[in-house]
Write a protein that holds these residues in place. Structure first.
Motif, PDB file in Angstrom:
ATOM      1  N   VAL A   1       7.144   4.654  -1.744  1.00  0.00           N
ATOM      2  CA  VAL A   1       7.308   4.767  -0.298  1.00  0.00           C
ATOM      3  C   VAL A   1       8.072   6.055  -0.032  1.00  0.00           C
TER       4      VAL A   1
ATOM      5  N   LEU B   1       2.807   2.628  -6.853  1.00  0.00           N
ATOM      6  CA  LEU B   1       2.977   3.217  -5.524  1.00  0.00           C
ATOM      7  C   LEU B   1       4.429   3.604  -5.304  1.00  0.00           C
TER       8      LEU B   1
ATOM      9  N   ASP C   1       0.808  -1.221   0.000  1.00  0.00           N
ATOM     10  CA  ASP C   1       0.000   0.000   0.000  1.00  0.00           C
ATOM     11  C   ASP C   1       0.840   1.270   0.000  1.00  0.00           C
ATOM     12  N   GLY C   2       2.180   1.125  -0.081  1.00  0.00           N
ATOM     13  CA  GLY C   2       3.042   2.297  -0.105  1.00  0.00           C
ATOM     14  C   GLY C   2       3.392   2.854   1.259  1.00  0.00           C
ATOM     15  N   SER C   3       2.959   2.195   2.313  1.00  0.00           N
ATOM     16  CA  SER C   3       3.248   2.696   3.663  1.00  0.00           C
ATOM     17  C   SER C   3       4.632   2.292   4.142  1.00  0.00           C
ATOM     18  N   GLU C   4       5.218   1.225   3.538  1.00  0.00           N
ATOM     19  CA  GLU C   4       6.529   0.752   3.941  1.00  0.00           C
ATOM     20  C   GLU C   4       7.138  -0.074   2.814  1.00  0.00           C
ATOM     21  N   TRP C   5       8.443  -0.306   2.916  1.00  0.00           N
ATOM     22  CA  TRP C   5       9.115  -1.171   1.953  1.00  0.00           C
ATOM     23  C   TRP C   5       8.579  -2.589   2.070  1.00  0.00           C
TER      24      TRP C   5
END
Length: 250
Positions: free
Chosen positions: A125, A123, A48-52
């Protein structure tokens, strides 16, 4: 022999094109500017692009070899990426713009195997590129090792198969593996060399045609006893790197 930088490459969208540079300014603790800024998540991915997250979450050359033949140009000021592929024409779009996503998906769909999860979204990060390592890495590549693989295979290979960032010629194959745990200065930047780069099926694809035409993995394992090419390094002191800059172990 004086080792110097021979090529600099970045890959704005992971597995979707490469771009040659004459110089780059690196920052400590960060990936190369403009390299793997974005990644294309497939329909089975939970990213979701919140973390690697690992590369298995993304559409990539290992599963879709035709992606290897894409070239790219990144305009950081405009926020746009222009992609080109043989017989596919060019596409210029903003990977961060939701309204541009359908055009990208339509453009890339013919390059994706029908038996693989389809590309679904793009996405990023914040603060780091989507490299294959869980730390922000830059890939350092030795042309002498590339020549050794060519000789073992008995065929010419494009160095672009390895999708590296910074290239140089150490004169001796695999001597870059001796850099693990050491620091290397390239131009004004200093790197801590952390890992050897274990290779995947992506390297079997031809960068000009997108077809799998060379069994690089069999050759690496059979001729050299490992499946590695190049090393992952972390920038510990930022600075400028230009073509022709010296490469030296500290």
């Amino acid at each position: 022999m004086t080792q110097t930088v021979t090529e600099i490459w970045r890959h704005p969208i992971k597995s979707h094109g490469r771009e040659a540079l004459e110089s780059v300014k690196l920052t400590a603790g960060q990936t190369m500017p403009g390299d793997r800024v974005w990644a294309v998540a497939h329909e089975a991915s939970s990213a979701d692009g919140s973390e690697w997250v690992p590369c298995s979450n993304f559409s990539r050359v290992a599963k879709a070899p035709q992606l290897m033949a894409i070239t790219a140009q990144y305009d950081a000021d405009a926020g746009t990426v222009s992609l080109s592929y043989p017989e596919r024409g060019a596409l210029s779009f903003n990977p961060d713009a939701p309204e541009d996503l359908p055009r990208f998906l339509d453009w890339v769909r013919p390059l994706m195997p029908e038996d693989r999860a389809a590309s679904a979204r793009i996405l990023r990060v914040p603060g780091r590129g989507m490299t294959d390592t869980d730390f922000p890495s830059v890939t350092l590549c030795n042309l002498a090792s590339h020549r050794a693989v060519e000789a073992a295979m008995g065929q010419d290979l494009s160095p672009l198969r390895w999708r590296g960032n910074i290239w140089f010629d150490l004169g001796e194959a695999w001597s870059e593996h001796d850099w693990l745990g050491r620091e290397v200065q390239i131009g004004d930047a200093v790197f801590a060399v952390r890992e050897r780069t274990r290779r995947c099926l992506a390297t079997t694809a031809n960068p000009n045609t997108g077809l799998r035409d060379a069994d690089t993995l069999k050759t690496l394992n059979g001729a050299f006893g490992h499946q590695d090419f190049s090393v992952y390094a972390e920038v510990v002191r930022g600075g400028d790197i230009r073509l022709g800059d010296p490469v030296k172990v500290l």
